[in-house]
Design a protein around this motif. Sequence first.
Motif, short mmCIF file in Angstrom:
data_model
loop_
_atom_site.label_atom_id
_atom_site.label_comp_id
_atom_site.label_asym_id
_atom_site.label_seq_id
_atom_site.Cartn_x
_atom_site.Cartn_y
_atom_site.Cartn_z
N THR A 95 0.82 -1.22 0.00
CA THR A 95 0.00 0.00 0.00
C THR A 95 0.86 1.27 0.00
OG1 THR A 95 -0.16 -0.32 2.39
CG2 THR A 95 -2.05 -1.00 1.07
N PRO A 96 0.28 2.39 -0.47
CA PRO A 96 0.99 3.68 -0.51
C PRO A 96 0.71 4.50 0.75
CG PRO A 96 -1.05 3.88 -1.71
CD PRO A 96 -1.06 2.49 -1.11
N TRP A 97 1.20 5.76 0.73
CA TRP A 97 1.16 6.57 1.95
C TRP A 97 -0.05 7.49 2.02
CZ3 TRP A 97 1.14 11.28 -0.23
CH2 TRP A 97 1.86 11.47 -1.41
N LEU A 140 -3.04 2.08 -9.80
CA LEU A 140 -1.88 2.97 -9.97
C LEU A 140 -2.30 4.42 -10.08
CD1 LEU A 140 0.03 0.55 -12.37
CD2 LEU A 140 0.07 0.63 -9.87
N GLY A 141 -1.46 5.22 -10.66
CA GLY A 141 -1.70 6.65 -10.65
C GLY A 141 -2.85 7.09 -11.54
N PHE A 189 -1.53 -4.49 -5.30
CA PHE A 189 -0.61 -3.37 -5.11
C PHE A 189 -1.32 -2.07 -5.43
CE2 PHE A 189 2.26 -0.29 -7.13
CZ PHE A 189 3.37 -0.27 -6.31
N GLY A 228 -0.13 1.94 -5.79
CA GLY A 228 1.03 2.81 -5.75
C GLY A 228 1.27 3.45 -7.10
N SER A 229 2.53 3.78 -7.33
CA SER A 229 2.88 4.53 -8.54
C SER A 229 2.91 3.61 -9.77
CB SER A 229 4.26 5.15 -8.35
OG SER A 229 5.21 4.11 -8.16
N GLY A 276 9.25 -4.46 -0.22
CA GLY A 276 8.17 -4.67 -1.19
C GLY A 276 8.60 -5.64 -2.29
N SER A 324 7.17 -2.54 -12.06
CA SER A 324 8.18 -3.42 -11.46
C SER A 324 7.50 -4.64 -10.81
CB SER A 324 8.98 -2.61 -10.43
OG SER A 324 9.59 -3.45 -9.50
N LYS A 338 2.14 -5.05 3.58
CA LYS A 338 3.30 -4.15 3.75
C LYS A 338 2.89 -2.72 3.40
CE LYS A 338 6.46 -2.40 1.21
NZ LYS A 338 6.79 -1.12 1.87
N GLU A 374 0.95 13.07 -13.49
CA GLU A 374 0.14 13.13 -12.27
C GLU A 374 0.87 14.01 -11.25
OE1 GLU A 374 0.23 9.63 -9.72
OE2 GLU A 374 -1.88 9.94 -9.26
N CYS A 404 -5.50 9.30 -5.77
CA CYS A 404 -5.36 8.88 -7.17
C CYS A 404 -6.50 9.41 -8.02
CB CYS A 404 -5.32 7.36 -7.23
SG CYS A 404 -6.67 6.60 -6.31
N ASP A 459 11.09 -0.01 0.00
CA ASP A 459 10.73 -0.60 -1.30
C ASP A 459 11.41 -1.96 -1.49
OD1 ASP A 459 9.48 1.81 -1.53
OD2 ASP A 459 10.72 2.58 -3.17
P1 NAD Z 1 5.05 3.85 -4.61
O1 NAD Z 1 4.86 3.03 -5.85
O2 NAD Z 1 6.35 4.58 -4.45
O3 NAD Z 1 4.96 2.90 -3.32
C1 NAD Z 1 3.79 2.19 -3.01
C2 NAD Z 1 4.16 0.97 -2.16
O4 NAD Z 1 4.92 0.06 -2.95
C3 NAD Z 1 5.05 1.27 -0.95
O5 NAD Z 1 4.68 0.39 0.09
C4 NAD Z 1 6.45 0.95 -1.46
O6 NAD Z 1 7.36 0.63 -0.43
C5 NAD Z 1 6.18 -0.21 -2.37
N1 NAD Z 1 7.08 -0.37 -3.50
C6 NAD Z 1 7.72 0.60 -4.21
N2 NAD Z 1 8.40 0.04 -5.22
C7 NAD Z 1 8.17 -1.29 -5.18
C8 NAD Z 1 8.59 -2.41 -5.97
N3 NAD Z 1 9.38 -2.24 -7.02
N4 NAD Z 1 8.14 -3.65 -5.64
C9 NAD Z 1 7.31 -3.81 -4.59
N5 NAD Z 1 6.91 -2.81 -3.78
C10 NAD Z 1 7.34 -1.56 -4.08
O7 NAD Z 1 3.81 4.82 -4.51
P2 NAD Z 1 3.54 5.95 -3.41
O8 NAD Z 1 4.39 7.15 -3.73
O9 NAD Z 1 3.60 5.36 -2.05
O10 NAD Z 1 1.99 6.30 -3.69
C11 NAD Z 1 1.56 7.31 -4.54
C12 NAD Z 1 1.06 6.71 -5.83
O11 NAD Z 1 0.00 5.77 -5.56
C13 NAD Z 1 0.45 7.73 -6.76
O12 NAD Z 1 0.87 7.49 -8.09
C14 NAD Z 1 -1.06 7.45 -6.65
O13 NAD Z 1 -1.82 7.84 -7.77
C15 NAD Z 1 -1.08 5.98 -6.46
N6 NAD Z 1 -2.37 5.58 -5.87
C16 NAD Z 1 -3.25 4.88 -6.63
C17 NAD Z 1 -4.50 4.53 -6.11
C18 NAD Z 1 -5.50 3.76 -6.91
O14 NAD Z 1 -6.40 3.18 -6.31
N7 NAD Z 1 -5.40 3.71 -8.24
C19 NAD Z 1 -4.82 4.90 -4.80
C20 NAD Z 1 -3.89 5.62 -4.06
C21 NAD Z 1 -2.64 5.95 -4.59
#
Ligand code: NAD
Length: 460
Positions: free
Chosen positions: A139-141, A239-240, A214, A216-217, A200, A223, A165, A363, A272, A197
């Motif tokens: 999950t993200p922050w 994702l984003g 997952f 996140g970004s 992760g 990846s 995680k 974004e 997001c 990460d």
């Molecule tokens: P991030 O991808 O940097 O990290 C997200 C999570 O993934 C963290 O726990 C991180 O430690 C882990 N991580 C990072 N790289 C990894 C890898 N290669 N393998 C496995 N785990 C890994 O994202 P962030 O900066 O924490 O969150 C912001 C992003 O999340 C923005 O792009 C936002 O749009 C997106 N988001 C999407 C949604 C949705 O539902 N579509 C919801 C909320 C946030």
Amino acid sequence: MPTMTIDGAPVEGSQTFDVVNPATGEVAAQAPQCSPEQLDDAFAAAQAAGRGWRADVDERRKAMLRLAEAITAAGDELTADLVLETGKPVPVAASEPGICAAWLQVFADMEIPRRVLQDDASALIEVAYRPLGVVAAITPWNFPLGLAMWKIAPALLAGNTVVLKPSPFTPLATLRMGQIMGEVLPPGVVNVVTGGDDLGRAVVAHPTPRKITFTGSVAGGKSVAASAGADLKRLTLELGGNDATILMPDVDLASAVPRILGTAFFNTGQACALPKRIYVPDALYDEAVDAFAAAASAIEVGPQMGPLSTKPQYERITGLAAEAIAGGARVATGGAPVDGPGYYFAPTILADVADDARVVAEEQFGPVLPVLRYSDIDDAVERANSTMFGLCGSAWGADVDAARAVAERLECGSTFVNTHAALLPTVPFSGSKWSGVGVENGVEGLLAFTEPQVVHTARV
Ligand code: NAD
């Protein structure tokens, strides 16, 4: 010191890492770093717990409702952790335990489908939906608890067990929720491990989980997809987004602009699924820019709008705004960080921004909103779609049918008319293009934590 939860027990890390309070920029707490052996333990516990957990759906439903009660009871404590690690104002943070309880209650009540395809003299042919086994959730922050529960609630109902995680920027509330889950659920059903990460990557590469979910970004998602694909793990990626909002020529600016702005800057623009680019017809452009600027400048930074939640995000927003302004964008309000400690940025409206400015094309994920001009609705739709993002979109206007026709032309997973980002546990949520793979929420989101099994009983 907060602890991880592995097999129902509190576990300290082999080392610790810093957690920064973004309202001050100071280190506010330490979090445990999960070692490779502890990660093995977490997956082994989840694997072992699965045998009992998948056996009785009624027991699962009851346990989920007990968990909803326990999270509600701990709401103030969880909110305090969220405020510390994300900088959210209390009312924004306080919504997250409520989201967790609501998602648990809705999924506890959801039917797991079992379809009958044929029922006659020759055969009974059914499709049952079996759990996948151990699910790894990352999950993200921006919404640490709510987004975790979007995964945990359907995964649990379907009969899976979980290793979760959270983001290294915001581990505290999730660790506390992990302890609550360890107390309420059978040991090992949900395990929470913390680290960066690299952890992760180790979670995704681990041989035990059969599914990775997952949020996140885009870069992280790509990846994760590559690593999960090598082991044919099931995958959901949220994702984003770079959501386009189109104002129709008959829009009522007085009512629409405050609502759009309030949504765009919800959680300091760090979600997001928020309006991130506003397309306005020529004839309304100047009036709309003034209305957005007036609404944005009325926001009280601090009590109503918190800081950016991480230093990298603060630096990114500062850079994107400066770059757009240097490229000719007009600052209708804001435009710069707020003086003083913490990662605060002034609510910002940018006018006359070039389509290829990064604040439009990428974004931004912060309180900097570009307002763009269009003269032809087809052109607006084409520019809205000229991106690899496709999470949500919206069209706003008095003629609802006309607005809906435009909204449906947007290439995105959820499109809205006269609202934006109204997200519910019963409604599927997904991204087109780079915004995601698979679905969360609704029956579709539940089925994403299952695999179909055909049960064919011959009768001849
Ligand atoms: P991030 O991808 O940097 O990290 C997200 C999570 O993934 C963290 O726990 C991180 O430690 C882990 N991580 C990072 N790289 C990894 C890898 N290669 N393998 C496995 N785990 C890994 O994202 P962030 O900066 O924490 O969150 C912001 C992003 O999340 C923005 O792009 C936002 O749009 C997106 N988001 C999407 C949604 C949705 O539902 N579509 C919801 C909320 C946030």
